[in-house]
Design a protein around this motif. Structure first.
Motif, PDB file in Angstrom:
ATOM      1  N   TYR A  66      -3.751 -32.979 -16.875  1.00 42.00           N
ATOM      2  CA  TYR A  66      -4.075 -32.711 -18.281  1.00 42.00           C
ATOM      3  C   TYR A  66      -5.589 -32.587 -18.471  1.00 42.00           C
ATOM      4  CZ  TYR A  66      -4.107 -37.863 -17.977  1.00 42.00           C
ATOM      5  OH  TYR A  66      -4.296 -39.171 -17.592  1.00 42.00           O
ATOM      6  N   TYR A  67      -6.372 -32.706 -17.388  1.00 41.61           N
ATOM      7  CA  TYR A  67      -7.795 -32.346 -17.429  1.00 41.61           C
ATOM      8  C   TYR A  67      -7.964 -30.828 -17.472  1.00 41.61           C
ATOM      9  CZ  TYR A  67      -9.855 -36.977 -16.365  1.00 41.61           C
ATOM     10  OH  TYR A  67     -10.284 -38.281 -16.405  1.00 41.61           O
ATOM     11  N   LEU A  68      -7.005 -30.096 -16.929  1.00 39.32           N
ATOM     12  CA  LEU A  68      -7.113 -28.637 -16.891  1.00 39.32           C
ATOM     13  C   LEU A  68      -7.331 -28.005 -18.268  1.00 39.32           C
ATOM     14  CD1 LEU A  68      -4.355 -27.971 -14.221  1.00 39.32           C
ATOM     15  CD2 LEU A  68      -6.744 -27.256 -13.998  1.00 39.32           C
ATOM     16  N   PRO A  69      -6.678 -28.498 -19.329  1.00 42.47           N
ATOM     17  CA  PRO A  69      -6.896 -27.900 -20.646  1.00 42.47           C
ATOM     18  C   PRO A  69      -8.319 -27.984 -21.169  1.00 42.47           C
ATOM     19  CG  PRO A  69      -4.825 -29.097 -20.640  1.00 42.47           C
ATOM     20  CD  PRO A  69      -5.520 -29.421 -19.343  1.00 42.47           C
ATOM     21  N   PHE A  70      -9.156 -28.856 -20.579  1.00 42.84           N
ATOM     22  CA  PHE A  70     -10.532 -28.961 -21.062  1.00 42.84           C
ATOM     23  C   PHE A  70     -11.265 -27.626 -20.961  1.00 42.84           C
ATOM     24  CE2 PHE A  70     -10.407 -33.675 -19.645  1.00 42.84           C
ATOM     25  CZ  PHE A  70      -9.704 -34.006 -20.796  1.00 42.84           C
ATOM     26  N   SER A  71     -10.860 -26.796 -20.011  1.00 38.18           N
ATOM     27  CA  SER A  71     -11.421 -25.441 -19.934  1.00 38.18           C
ATOM     28  C   SER A  71     -10.371 -24.385 -20.254  1.00 38.18           C
ATOM     29  CB  SER A  71     -12.009 -25.174 -18.542  1.00 38.18           C
ATOM     30  OG  SER A  71     -11.030 -25.347 -17.527  1.00 38.18           O
ATOM     31  N   LEU A  72      -9.091 -24.705 -20.039  1.00 37.61           N
ATOM     32  CA  LEU A  72      -8.026 -23.729 -20.261  1.00 37.61           C
ATOM     33  C   LEU A  72      -7.780 -23.467 -21.746  1.00 37.61           C
ATOM     34  CD1 LEU A  72      -5.751 -21.965 -19.093  1.00 37.61           C
ATOM     35  CD2 LEU A  72      -4.277 -23.995 -19.112  1.00 37.61           C
ATOM     36  N   TYR A  73      -7.789 -24.510 -22.570  1.00 38.07           N
ATOM     37  CA  TYR A  73      -7.517 -24.301 -23.995  1.00 38.07           C
ATOM     38  C   TYR A  73      -8.572 -23.434 -24.687  1.00 38.07           C
ATOM     39  CZ  TYR A  73      -3.576 -27.627 -24.084  1.00 38.07           C
ATOM     40  OH  TYR A  73      -2.371 -28.254 -23.887  1.00 38.07           O
ATOM     41  N   PRO A  74      -9.872 -23.693 -24.474  1.00 41.85           N
ATOM     42  CA  PRO A  74     -10.842 -22.780 -25.086  1.00 41.85           C
ATOM     43  C   PRO A  74     -10.778 -21.371 -24.501  1.00 41.85           C
ATOM     44  CG  PRO A  74     -11.943 -24.398 -23.699  1.00 41.85           C
ATOM     45  CD  PRO A  74     -10.527 -24.848 -23.847  1.00 41.85           C
ATOM     46  N   PHE A  75     -10.318 -21.253 -23.258  1.00 42.62           N
ATOM     47  CA  PHE A  75     -10.102 -19.936 -22.648  1.00 42.62           C
ATOM     48  C   PHE A  75      -9.010 -19.197 -23.415  1.00 42.62           C
ATOM     49  CE2 PHE A  75      -8.685 -17.649 -18.499  1.00 42.62           C
ATOM     50  CZ  PHE A  75      -9.551 -16.588 -18.738  1.00 42.62           C
ATOM     51  N   ILE A  76      -7.927 -19.893 -23.754  1.00 43.39           N
ATOM     52  CA  ILE A  76      -6.849 -19.297 -24.537  1.00 43.39           C
ATOM     53  C   ILE A  76      -7.371 -18.853 -25.899  1.00 43.39           C
ATOM     54  CG2 ILE A  76      -4.686 -19.799 -25.758  1.00 43.39           C
ATOM     55  CD1 ILE A  76      -3.945 -21.631 -23.396  1.00 43.39           C
ATOM     56  N   LYS A 120     -10.886 -12.097 -28.361  1.00 43.89           N
ATOM     57  CA  LYS A 120     -11.093 -12.237 -29.803  1.00 43.89           C
ATOM     58  C   LYS A 120     -12.344 -13.034 -30.156  1.00 43.89           C
ATOM     59  CE  LYS A 120      -7.235 -10.101 -30.713  1.00 43.89           C
ATOM     60  NZ  LYS A 120      -7.272  -8.713 -31.245  1.00 43.89           N
ATOM     61  N   MET A 121     -12.795 -13.899 -29.230  1.00 44.84           N
ATOM     62  CA  MET A 121     -13.982 -14.709 -29.497  1.00 44.84           C
ATOM     63  C   MET A 121     -15.021 -14.438 -28.414  1.00 44.84           C
ATOM     64  SD  MET A 121     -12.188 -18.304 -30.780  1.00 44.84           S
ATOM     65  CE  MET A 121     -13.688 -18.923 -31.582  1.00 44.84           C
ATOM     66  N   PRO A 122     -16.294 -14.596 -28.729  1.00 46.68           N
ATOM     67  CA  PRO A 122     -17.365 -14.215 -27.792  1.00 46.68           C
ATOM     68  C   PRO A 122     -17.549 -15.218 -26.661  1.00 46.68           C
ATOM     69  CG  PRO A 122     -18.310 -15.207 -29.743  1.00 46.68           C
ATOM     70  CD  PRO A 122     -16.832 -15.065 -30.021  1.00 46.68           C
ATOM     71  N   PHE A 123     -18.237 -14.766 -25.607  1.00 49.98           N
ATOM     72  CA  PHE A 123     -18.599 -15.687 -24.546  1.00 49.98           C
ATOM     73  C   PHE A 123     -19.488 -16.777 -25.136  1.00 49.98           C
ATOM     74  CE2 PHE A 123     -21.617 -17.147 -21.298  1.00 49.98           C
ATOM     75  CZ  PHE A 123     -20.706 -17.710 -20.410  1.00 49.98           C
ATOM     76  N   GLY A 124     -19.224 -17.995 -24.745  1.00 56.13           N
ATOM     77  CA  GLY A 124     -19.924 -19.143 -25.327  1.00 56.13           C
ATOM     78  C   GLY A 124     -18.969 -20.021 -26.110  1.00 56.13           C
ATOM     79  N   THR A 125     -17.795 -19.472 -26.464  1.00 59.33           N
ATOM     80  CA  THR A 125     -16.778 -20.262 -27.158  1.00 59.33           C
ATOM     81  C   THR A 125     -16.431 -21.487 -26.307  1.00 59.33           C
ATOM     82  OG1 THR A 125     -15.833 -18.328 -28.258  1.00 59.33           O
ATOM     83  CG2 THR A 125     -14.404 -20.255 -28.016  1.00 59.33           C
ATOM     84  N   ILE A 126     -16.466 -22.649 -26.917  1.00 57.73           N
ATOM     85  CA  ILE A 126     -16.305 -23.873 -26.138  1.00 57.73           C
ATOM     86  C   ILE A 126     -15.542 -24.913 -26.943  1.00 57.73           C
ATOM     87  CG2 ILE A 126     -18.372 -25.161 -26.867  1.00 57.73           C
ATOM     88  CD1 ILE A 126     -18.954 -25.493 -23.783  1.00 57.73           C
ATOM     89  N   TRP A 127     -15.006 -25.886 -26.253  1.00 58.94           N
ATOM     90  CA  TRP A 127     -14.328 -27.013 -26.899  1.00 58.94           C
ATOM     91  C   TRP A 127     -15.307 -28.180 -26.953  1.00 58.94           C
ATOM     92  CZ3 TRP A 127      -9.247 -29.561 -24.592  1.00 58.94           C
ATOM     93  CH2 TRP A 127      -8.848 -30.622 -25.416  1.00 58.94           C
ATOM     94  N   ALA A 128     -15.590 -28.651 -28.153  1.00 61.39           N
ATOM     95  CA  ALA A 128     -16.414 -29.842 -28.345  1.00 61.39           C
ATOM     96  C   ALA A 128     -15.830 -30.631 -29.502  1.00 61.39           C
ATOM     97  CB  ALA A 128     -17.862 -29.462 -28.626  1.00 61.39           C
ATOM     98  N   SER A 129     -15.727 -31.924 -29.335  1.00 66.29           N
ATOM     99  CA  SER A 129     -15.123 -32.736 -30.383  1.00 66.29           C
ATOM    100  C   SER A 129     -15.388 -34.206 -30.127  1.00 66.29           C
ATOM    101  CB  SER A 129     -13.608 -32.493 -30.431  1.00 66.29           C
ATOM    102  OG  SER A 129     -12.987 -32.944 -29.236  1.00 66.29           O
ATOM    103  N   GLY A 130     -14.936 -34.999 -31.054  1.00 71.77           N
ATOM    104  CA  GLY A 130     -15.058 -36.434 -30.890  1.00 71.77           C
ATOM    105  C   GLY A 130     -14.231 -36.917 -29.707  1.00 71.77           C
ATOM    106  N   GLY A 131     -14.739 -37.899 -29.027  1.00 68.61           N
ATOM    107  CA  GLY A 131     -14.023 -38.526 -27.933  1.00 68.61           C
ATOM    108  C   GLY A 131     -14.174 -40.029 -28.038  1.00 68.61           C
ATOM    109  N   GLU A 132     -13.504 -40.761 -27.198  1.00 62.81           N
ATOM    110  CA  GLU A 132     -13.533 -42.223 -27.198  1.00 62.81           C
ATOM    111  C   GLU A 132     -13.073 -42.748 -28.563  1.00 62.81           C
ATOM    112  OE1 GLU A 132     -13.858 -44.499 -23.848  1.00 62.81           O
ATOM    113  OE2 GLU A 132     -14.250 -42.384 -24.147  1.00 62.81           O
TER     114      GLU A 132
END
Length: 483
Positions: free
Chosen positions: A238-248, A346-358
């Motif tokens: 489930y670490y894979l989605p850290f890059s896979l979800y923003p890729f989607i 649909k979204m430009p290069f640079g699109t990333i996942w960032a959010s609250g953690g812990e």
């Protein structure tokens, strides 16, 4: 299962996209439970032995009982524990008559579920890690205190500014499930993505690949030199989605992730999902994954990556602190946003996942609810935030706290990634709305099997869609939607 297809050997991105438009049928395959919290005690269980409130003053806006004890339990993971014990010391200084009890563990669910069931949970919990308690269940069973009093209290640094007005964008919203109450305070601010060593790329005379074709070309180049393109936490896929979800999201737009979070019918059958799955599966099919990856955990995968055995690893910004002992001094740790699939994204290069953690929570049945919230108020001061950032190489939920600090390479890269992303920051919610679905089913039974070559992308999508459909129909769990 696990056979390659033409989609794994095609050249141009546009052709690859054309090849992924096959539809997937619905299916449901059950997997054994991994022991995540599926239910807590009902709201009327246990005792109500709460401490009496103290006197509300300018320096004690939450009316903490100054002599009451405070019990804190945190997850002992990538951020370590010192930042928390330092905050405990600050609480003790503010309330010298109070006894602060501190405990750290990696077995949050195992140790704390009995306390929830017995009505005797600690006052403040960092609910994180592989044994994270299911936040959706906790909220649905009314096991958490509403943190609105904390958010509306004056901040430690400026009594004219509420705590909520000192937080980074999205932190308050992440703690909400239905309506205005805020049940969780995410203390860290995490940048997720594809982490790599700039030094190791330079050794290959390469830069971070901004297109998927360039990614594959770089992986092929590395393979010829005995270096794997990717590795990941095989035991915890489930670490894979850290890059896979923003890729989607980059391929199909953020609404694709919203539909997935909302458990909408056929959300996983969107062409953007298939395109992303096909791209990642291509890494396996062409031998670009570090040998043995499916059998190693997050620490082992990060260690092999730090040794230069693999170029890329999907992870969060905690990796800099968690792997500090094995990352070489000249590593030049960096984070990359997902590569572009092709010009139709649909979204430009640079699109990333960032959010609250812990995620920090105060149990509704805690003896000292006000003390738990006050400890969070202290942690959200500029001093505590700077201490956290300096120690663990991560941003905090406090919107600031970097002035005067020498930022580490990874943190510098994360800040730069956020600046480049601008408004193109996505925040998938499955990992806090539906923990079992995200970790056990999508992660282990779906993505883990696909990246190990035991499922094709189409088979993985069918399986995951079945899990999502079952979760949507399950009336024993509370369901949430993006507003």
């Amino acid at each position: 299962m696990g056979s390659t297809s033409d989609a794994h050997t095609t050249g141009a991105g546009t052709n690859r996209r054309d090849l992924i438009k096959r539809s997937a049928a619905l299916g449901l395959i059950a997997v054994p439970s991994m022991g995540f919290l599926s239910a807590c005690a009902s709201g009327d269980s246990g005792s109500d032995d709460k401490v009496e409130k103290g006197k509300k003053t300018k320096t004690n806006p939450l009316a903490v009982n100054e002599s009451a004890g405070l019990s804190v339990v945190i997850f002992d993971g990538g951020f370590g524990t010192k930042y928390a014990t330092d905050a405990n010391a600050a609480y003790k200084k503010a309330f010298p008559k109070a006894k602060v009890t501190f405990h750290s563990t990696q077995k949050i669910q195992s140790e704390l579920q009995p306390k929830f069931n017995g009505g005797t949970p600690p006052d403040l919990i960092d609910n994180s890690g592989a044994e994270q308690m299911d936040m959706g269940v906790l909220v649905g069973k009314k096991q958490l205190a509403d943190l609105t009093p904390l958010l509306d209290a004056p901040s430690v640094d400026d009594p004219n500014k509420k705590v909520r007005d000192t937080l980074r964008p999205g932190i308050v919203e992440m703690g909400q499930f239905d309506g205005d109450p805020v049940w969780i305070l995410y203390y860290a601010y995490t940048v997720y993505g594809v982490w790599y060593s700039q030094t190791n790329l330079e050794k290959l005379d390469a830069t971070y690949p901004e297109t998927w074709d360039d990614m594959l070309a770089l992986c092929a180049k590395a393979k010829k030199k005995g270096i794997a393109g990717w590795t990941y936490a095989g035991k915890y896929p489930y670490y894979l989605p850290f890059s896979l979800y923003p890729f989607i999201a980059k391929i199909g737009g953020r609404q694709v992730l919203d539909a997935i979070d909302n458990l909408e019918p056929n959300a996983w059958k969107h062409p953007a999902v298939k395109a992303a799955f096909d791209a990642y599966y291509e890494l396996y099919a062409k031998g670009y994954i570090l040998k043995g990856t499916p059998g190693i955990d997050h620490i082992q995968s990060q260690t092999e990556w730090a040794k230069g055995k693999a170029l890329f690893i999907p992870n969060g910004s905690w990796v800099e602190n968690e792997s500090a002992k094995v990352i070489p001094a000249d590593f030049k740790l960096s984070v990359g946003a997902p590569s572009s699939l092709d010009k139709n994204d649909k979204m430009p290069f640079g699109t990333i996942w960032a959010s609250g953690g812990e995620p920090y929570i105060v149990p509704a049945k805690a003896a000292n609810v006000e003390g738990g919230m006050e400890q969070l108020r202290i942690m959200l001061s500029e001093a505590s935030s700077k201490n956290f950032t300096s120690q663990v190489k991560s941003l905090s939920a406090y919107n600031g706290g970097t002035e005067g600090i020498d930022l580490t390479p990874g943190l510098t890269s994360g800040v730069a990634a956020l600046k480049k992303a601008g408004d193109n920051v996505v925040n998938p919610r499955l990992q806090d709305w539906y923990v079992k679905l995200q970790k056990e089913q999508i992660g282990v039974a779906g993505l883990g099997e696909m990246m190990a070559g035991r499922l094709t992308p189409a088979e993985a999508i069918k399986k995951i869609q079945g899990f999502a459909d079952a979760a949507a129909k399950d009336q024993s769990i509370k369901h949430y939607k993006h507003q």
